[in-house]
Write a protein that holds these residues in place. Structure first.
Motif, PDB file in Angstrom:
ATOM      1  N   UNK A 406       0.948  -1.000   0.806  1.00  0.00           N
ATOM      2  CA  UNK A 406       0.148  -0.262  -0.077  1.00  0.00           C
ATOM      3  C   UNK A 406       1.169   1.114   0.243  1.00  0.00           C
ATOM      4  N   UNK A 407       2.078   1.392  -0.333  1.00  0.00           N
ATOM      5  CA  UNK A 407       2.856   1.986  -0.304  1.00  0.00           C
ATOM      6  C   UNK A 407       3.241   3.310  -1.997  1.00  0.00           C
ATOM      7  N   UNK A 408       2.186   2.339  -2.698  1.00  0.00           N
ATOM      8  CA  UNK A 408       3.162   2.253  -3.815  1.00  0.00           C
ATOM      9  C   UNK A 408       2.195   4.120  -4.246  1.00  0.00           C
ATOM     10  N   UNK A 419      14.211   9.137   6.041  1.00  0.00           N
ATOM     11  CA  UNK A 419      12.945   8.309   5.796  1.00  0.00           C
ATOM     12  C   UNK A 419      13.603   7.232   7.348  1.00  0.00           C
ATOM     13  N   UNK A 420      12.699   7.071   8.171  1.00  0.00           N
ATOM     14  CA  UNK A 420      13.049   5.453   8.542  1.00  0.00           C
ATOM     15  C   UNK A 420      11.534   4.670   9.362  1.00  0.00           C
ATOM     16  N   UNK A 421      12.245   4.066   9.525  1.00  0.00           N
ATOM     17  CA  UNK A 421      10.659   2.870  10.507  1.00  0.00           C
ATOM     18  C   UNK A 421      11.206   3.486  11.822  1.00  0.00           C
ATOM     19  N   UNK A 422      10.030   3.682  12.228  1.00  0.00           N
ATOM     20  CA  UNK A 422       9.691   4.256  13.814  1.00  0.00           C
ATOM     21  C   UNK A 422       8.210   3.598  14.559  1.00  0.00           C
ATOM     22  N   UNK A 423       8.452   3.426  15.399  1.00  0.00           N
ATOM     23  CA  UNK A 423       6.588   2.755  15.954  1.00  0.00           C
ATOM     24  C   UNK A 423       6.400   4.035  16.467  1.00  0.00           C
ATOM     25  N   UNK A 424       5.193   5.053  16.347  1.00  0.00           N
ATOM     26  CA  UNK A 424       5.455   5.928  16.468  1.00  0.00           C
ATOM     27  C   UNK A 424       4.113   6.326  17.816  1.00  0.00           C
ATOM     28  N   UNK A 425       2.923   4.969  17.699  1.00  0.00           N
ATOM     29  CA  UNK A 425       1.794   4.844  18.570  1.00  0.00           C
ATOM     30  C   UNK A 425       2.335   3.716  19.389  1.00  0.00           C
ATOM     31  N   UNK A 426       3.466   2.890  19.622  1.00  0.00           N
ATOM     32  CA  UNK A 426       4.137   1.822  20.610  1.00  0.00           C
ATOM     33  C   UNK A 426       2.847   0.673  20.387  1.00  0.00           C
ATOM     34  N   UNK A 427       2.530   0.826  19.359  1.00  0.00           N
ATOM     35  CA  UNK A 427       1.923  -0.762  18.967  1.00  0.00           C
ATOM     36  C   UNK A 427       2.464  -1.809  18.949  1.00  0.00           C
ATOM     37  N   UNK A 428       3.592  -1.527  18.683  1.00  0.00           N
ATOM     38  CA  UNK A 428       4.611  -3.160  18.431  1.00  0.00           C
ATOM     39  C   UNK A 428       4.723  -3.523  16.571  1.00  0.00           C
ATOM     40  N   UNK A 431       6.556   1.830  12.287  1.00  0.00           N
ATOM     41  CA  UNK A 431       6.019   2.438  10.924  1.00  0.00           C
ATOM     42  C   UNK A 431       6.654   2.724  10.474  1.00  0.00           C
ATOM     43  N   UNK A 432       6.076   3.793   8.991  1.00  0.00           N
ATOM     44  CA  UNK A 432       7.944   4.941   8.239  1.00  0.00           C
ATOM     45  C   UNK A 432       6.874   6.212   7.736  1.00  0.00           C
ATOM     46  N   UNK A 433       8.330   6.701   8.482  1.00  0.00           N
ATOM     47  CA  UNK A 433       7.814   8.326   8.350  1.00  0.00           C
ATOM     48  C   UNK A 433       8.746   8.601   6.617  1.00  0.00           C
ATOM     49  N   UNK A 434       8.350   9.883   6.003  1.00  0.00           N
ATOM     50  CA  UNK A 434       9.233  10.110   4.811  1.00  0.00           C
ATOM     51  C   UNK A 434       8.708  10.939   5.243  1.00  0.00           C
ATOM     52  N   UNK A 435      10.246  12.258   4.273  1.00  0.00           N
ATOM     53  CA  UNK A 435      10.488  13.622   5.080  1.00  0.00           C
ATOM     54  C   UNK A 435      10.557  14.032   3.384  1.00  0.00           C
ATOM     55  N   UNK A 436      10.188  15.101   2.610  1.00  0.00           N
ATOM     56  CA  UNK A 436      10.028  15.562   1.107  1.00  0.00           C
ATOM     57  C   UNK A 436       9.788  17.061   1.338  1.00  0.00           C
ATOM     58  N   UNK A 437      10.380  17.018  -0.014  1.00  0.00           N
ATOM     59  CA  UNK A 437      11.429  18.953  -0.508  1.00  0.00           C
ATOM     60  C   UNK A 437      11.574  18.323  -2.698  1.00  0.00           C
ATOM     61  N   UNK A 438      10.798  18.918  -3.509  1.00  0.00           N
ATOM     62  CA  UNK A 438      12.018  18.918  -4.396  1.00  0.00           C
ATOM     63  C   UNK A 438      13.282  19.580  -5.026  1.00  0.00           C
ATOM     64  N   UNK A 456       5.469  16.058   4.724  1.00  0.00           N
ATOM     65  CA  UNK A 456       6.234  14.739   5.823  1.00  0.00           C
ATOM     66  C   UNK A 456       4.895  13.981   5.190  1.00  0.00           C
ATOM     67  N   UNK A 457       5.424  12.678   5.126  1.00  0.00           N
ATOM     68  CA  UNK A 457       4.346  11.312   4.661  1.00  0.00           C
ATOM     69  C   UNK A 457       4.912  10.479   6.310  1.00  0.00           C
ATOM     70  N   UNK A 458       3.423  10.016   6.852  1.00  0.00           N
ATOM     71  CA  UNK A 458       3.693   9.556   7.892  1.00  0.00           C
ATOM     72  C   UNK A 458       2.457   7.955   7.053  1.00  0.00           C
ATOM     73  N   UNK A 459       3.175   6.435   7.206  1.00  0.00           N
ATOM     74  CA  UNK A 459       2.860   5.274   6.901  1.00  0.00           C
ATOM     75  C   UNK A 459       2.192   4.462   8.267  1.00  0.00           C
ATOM     76  N   UNK A 460       0.816   3.930   8.831  1.00  0.00           N
ATOM     77  CA  UNK A 460       0.895   3.294   9.937  1.00  0.00           C
ATOM     78  C   UNK A 460       0.748   2.422   9.493  1.00  0.00           C
ATOM     79  N   UNK A 461       1.735   1.547   9.895  1.00  0.00           N
ATOM     80  CA  UNK A 461       1.730  -0.375   9.640  1.00  0.00           C
ATOM     81  C   UNK A 461       0.550  -1.249  10.492  1.00  0.00           C
ATOM     82  N   UNK A 462      -0.661  -1.122   9.458  1.00  0.00           N
ATOM     83  CA  UNK A 462      -1.488  -2.413  10.153  1.00  0.00           C
ATOM     84  C   UNK A 462      -1.255  -3.736  10.760  1.00  0.00           C
ATOM     85  N   UNK A 463      -1.175  -4.286   9.843  1.00  0.00           N
ATOM     86  CA  UNK A 463      -0.722  -5.906   9.951  1.00  0.00           C
ATOM     87  C   UNK A 463       0.539  -6.500   9.923  1.00  0.00           C
TER      88      UNK A 463
END
Length: 615
Positions: A406-408, A419-428, A431-438, A456-463
């Motif tokens: 679902x990241x395409x 960018x990096x992986x981080x557990x922003x909501x501590x659910x185990x 997630x993925x954070x992306x910093x953007x700029x042209x 920026x964009x933040x993507x929650x890891x669902x499962x």
């Protein structure tokens, strides 16, 4: 056999791309309409086919819009309150007429004074006039954490202003004295700031033999030879002559290599000679030896390196090396345990996208997002191209699973950097954070659905398999429209929540404080290596089991784009109130199990010793 089949598919797919033959991607599960792959939207940079503009309900480009009223707030932008707006990045002129003015700089999080709180080091750029000594050079800044949500500029006392054209930074205790040191990659000579343990640093790069020259980018530290000493890898970008910048149609630069979607832009990187990469072996006496050629990672083809990270991708106990290259294939070097590496990028699946294309890779994220015990990789790319999630399938093989995760589609309009992986909501789940700029200011004058400054964009890891973009709440940090470049991640306030610091080109930085309050638990581990490991435990792997779920965290230096993040291992625990098991694989090879009595705390773990818990 799997690697051989993968390599054949990649060669066939690349041939189709080069011949501009319509095809449907067959190397993964991605299903898209059959379409012809045109020449690159800009021949000087590797990107996908031009996409239709994506706009929000108010007809704003999605890169600078799409804000959602009353959405839950994840990050507050507290840059001004924290005092970080004292720093202002500079990189050439606003027109961005040459390539050196466009990549911007990184940021590092480090506890330079060992008080238990992360401090912030922001790398600055420069100008051609300053580089030639005709005006004062922009200064990097070190900010001390005051433990109250504010930071104090201590650059002058610390002696770390750099005052060179800075791009990347990596943190490590290279001499194992218990204090973090700072390596800054520049255009021109690099710096190695040795921590004097009194709030000051001394640049020892000349003495250490790691100054280089040319254009260095995102460095990384790692003990590749298992001697307990951290070695240094420095990727090179392009050969650039400030007195003779590349001009369209002159020398080796065809005119179309200085165009993007038919308009004139700065030239490069394609058409420019690439800078070589360098590996420095730590001699243990404060000096380093350049072993790049002997180790087999000197980059003789001159690819355009931007980011790098030492991490053990095949779990054989030896750190490997991943290098993100701009508009050329990525490198994945497998450690052969004898002081040399083998490039397995093509066979592993990391060199190219799933449809056999070179991408303009900017950054590398590292983390086990699907909790299968293997470390996965994430790379950021140019606009009109998706940002790529590489799932580790074991045995040194990776699959591009971007679209099925679902990241395409949501990432295509953006031009992404840190960018990096981080557990922003501590659910185990990571997630993925992306910093953007042209990189092209000219895009603001076009109706392409992309912008110079982007949110920026933040993507929650669902499962562990699917990601979903977190809505950018109006007025929150995710709604910042900024010129992002480097991004670093860490718990700046020791409250168990991962925050983000972004270095924005030609602007002040962004400090995004994590304000999620959901009752989830967490545990953070600060590792201290023993006599046969690096003191800061870079290269260690931690496996934590809680509530029947096993997670992995790696201790590494560098990665993202030219940045260095919190090296403490952070775990979100969800509703679990106790930890069942912690197993640490130390760089020395020792495997140790430890017990921790409580959650929601920061614990220091020394190699071979019991845990030191807070009282």
């Amino acid at each position: 056999m799997a690697s051989a089949v993968r390599l054949v598919l990649i060669v066939l797919l690349r041939a189709l791309v080069l011949l501009s033959i319509p095809f449907v991607a067959i190397a993964g599960n991605r299903q898209e309409p059959e379409q012809k792959q045109p020449p690159s939207a800009g021949a000087g940079v590797s990107t996908g086919a031009a996409h239709a503009a994506v706009k929000d309900a108010q007809s704003r480009p999605i890169t600078a819009g799409g804000f959602v009223d009353n959405a839950p707030v994840v990050f507050d932008d507290i840059t001004k309150q924290a005092g970080l707006d004292r720093f202002h990045h500079r990189s050439g002129t606003a027109k961005k007429e040459s390539i050196i003015e466009t990549p911007g700089s990184g940021v590092a999080l480090l506890d330079y004074d060992n008080d238990g709180w992360l401090d912030i080091y922001l790398v600055n750029g420069s100008t051609i006039a300053a580089f030639k000594g005709n005006e004062p050079a922009p200064r990097a800044m070190l900010f001390h954490n005051n433990h109250d949500g504010t930071f104090t500029d201590v650059t002058d006392k610390a002696g770390v202003a750099n005052e060179r054209w800075g791009f990347g930074v990596a943190i490590a205790d290279y001499d194992n004295d218990g204090w973090p040191d700072i390596y800054v990659a520049n255009y021109g000579k690099n710096r190695l700031y040795h921590n004097n343990r009194d709030g000051t640093f001394t640049d020892v790069a000349e003495k250490a033999g790691v100054t280089l020259g040319g254009w260095s980018t995102g460095p990384t530290w790692g003990d590749y030879d298992h001697d307990g000493l951290l070695d240094l890898f420095v990727p090179g970008y392009v050969k650039f002559d400030a007195d003779h910048p590349p001009i369209a149609g002159q020398g080796t630069i065809p005119p179309n290599f200085c165009q993007f979607r038919g308009i004139a832009v700065m030239c490069g990187p394609r058409g420019l000679p690439g800078e070589k990469d360098h590996l420095f072996r730590n001699n243990g006496d404060g000096t380093f030896t350049d072993v790049s050629v002997k180790a087999g990672i000197s980059d003789p083809d001159g690819y355009y390196g931007l980011a790098a990270v030492f991490v053990d991708v095949d779990d054989d106990g030896w750190v490997d090396l991943a290098v993100a290259n701009d508009s050329t294939p990525n490198y994945l070097y497998r450690n052969r345990h004898n002081g040399t590496f083998e490039d397995v990028g093509y066979g592993s699946g990391f060199a190219l996208s799933e449809d056999g294309r070179e991408q303009a890779s900017m950054a590398i994220g590292v983390g086990d997002y699907n909790r299968d015990g293997k470390v996965d990789l994430f790379t950021t790319t140019f606009s009109d191209d998706y940002k790529t999630l590489y799932r580790n399938d074991g045995g040194g093989n990776f699959s591009d699973v971007t679209y099925q995760a679902g990241l395409g589609e949501p990432t295509v309009p953006f031009l992404a950097w840190g960018a990096g992986f981080l557990d922003f909501d501590n659910d185990g789940l990571l997630d993925i954070f992306i910093a953007n700029g042209h990189v092209y200011p000219e895009v603001d004058k076009q109706d392409w659905g992309t912008t110079w400054a982007e949110r920026p964009q933040l993507f929650r890891n669902l499962d562990g398999a699917k990601f979903q973009e977190v809505p950018p709440a109006t007025g929150s940090g995710l709604a910042d429209v900024i010129t992002s470049r480097g991004a670093a991640f860490g718990d700046l306030f020791n409250d168990g929540h991962i925050d983000v610091v972004i270095n924005n080109i030609d602007s002040t930085p962004s400090l995004l404080r994590n304000v999620v309050k959901n009752g989830n638990h967490w545990l953070t581990l600060r590792l201290v290596g023993g006599p046969k490991s690096p003191r800061d435990a870079i290269g260690a792997k931690v496996f934590l089991t809680a509530g029947g779920i096993r997670q992995r965290a790696d201790v590494f230096s560098g990665g993202s784009y030219g940045s260095s993040s919190d090296q403490r291992a952070h775990f979100g625990l969800g509703s679990a109130t106790r930890v069942d098991k912690i197993e640490i694989h130390w760089p020395s090879g020792l495997k140790q199990q430890v017990t921790v009595q409580r959650v929601d705390q920061i614990v220091t773990l020394e190699e071979g010793k019991p845990a030191h818990e807070a009282k």
